[in-house]
Design a protein around this motif. Sequence first.
Motif, PDB file in Angstrom:
ATOM      1  N   THR A   8       0.842  -1.188   0.000  1.00  0.00           N
ATOM      2  CA  THR A   8       0.000   0.000   0.000  1.00  0.00           C
ATOM      3  C   THR A   8       0.879   1.241   0.000  1.00  0.00           C
ATOM      4  O   THR A   8       2.100   1.145  -0.036  1.00  0.00           O
ATOM      5  CB  THR A   8      -0.965  -0.007   1.214  1.00  0.00           C
ATOM      6  N   THR A   9       0.246   2.407   0.030  1.00  0.00           N
ATOM      7  CA  THR A   9       0.997   3.654   0.098  1.00  0.00           C
ATOM      8  C   THR A   9       0.753   4.317   1.448  1.00  0.00           C
ATOM      9  O   THR A   9      -0.256   4.063   2.108  1.00  0.00           O
ATOM     10  CB  THR A   9       0.583   4.630  -1.024  1.00  0.00           C
ATOM     11  N   THR A  11       2.088   8.109   3.895  1.00  0.00           N
ATOM     12  CA  THR A  11       2.736   9.418   3.899  1.00  0.00           C
ATOM     13  C   THR A  11       3.584   9.555   5.152  1.00  0.00           C
ATOM     14  O   THR A  11       3.127   9.242   6.251  1.00  0.00           O
ATOM     15  CB  THR A  11       1.674  10.537   3.870  1.00  0.00           C
ATOM     16  N   ARG A  26      -3.356   5.081   4.489  1.00  0.00           N
ATOM     17  CA  ARG A  26      -4.508   5.693   3.808  1.00  0.00           C
ATOM     18  C   ARG A  26      -5.760   5.710   4.670  1.00  0.00           C
ATOM     19  O   ARG A  26      -6.623   6.566   4.510  1.00  0.00           O
ATOM     20  CB  ARG A  26      -4.768   4.971   2.497  1.00  0.00           C
ATOM     21  N   ASN A  27      -5.864   4.785   5.633  1.00  0.00           N
ATOM     22  CA  ASN A  27      -7.036   4.756   6.510  1.00  0.00           C
ATOM     23  C   ASN A  27      -6.862   5.658   7.739  1.00  0.00           C
ATOM     24  O   ASN A  27      -7.703   5.672   8.625  1.00  0.00           O
ATOM     25  CB  ASN A  27      -7.350   3.322   6.952  1.00  0.00           C
ATOM     26  N   GLU A  51       5.485  10.652  -0.022  1.00  0.00           N
ATOM     27  CA  GLU A  51       4.599   9.500  -0.197  1.00  0.00           C
ATOM     28  C   GLU A  51       5.462   8.294  -0.542  1.00  0.00           C
ATOM     29  O   GLU A  51       6.324   8.368  -1.415  1.00  0.00           O
ATOM     30  CB  GLU A  51       3.603   9.764  -1.321  1.00  0.00           C
TER      31      GLU A  51
END
Length: 77
Positions: A8-9, A11, A26-27, A51
């Motif tokens: 996944t990605t 930050t 992301r969540n 990112e």
Amino acid sequence: MPTEPIVTTATVTEERDERTVYLALRNGKITLGHLAKAGLPLRPQLKPGAEVQVEMTSFDFEKARIVAVLKEAETNS
């Protein structure tokens, strides 16, 4: 029996030390991101706002291996 990693990605939110940073998934969950020895050349790019692509196991969402920098942090120069 090993399972395939979850890719996944995330930050970068904060630098921690030479090989680890805090990441926002992301969540919205915050996790600890780390570099393998082979990934150490990526370290200068891991500034807040960058990112990254990470790999995680389905057994432990508290840490993630950083495998690539997708977008470097914006600089305010």
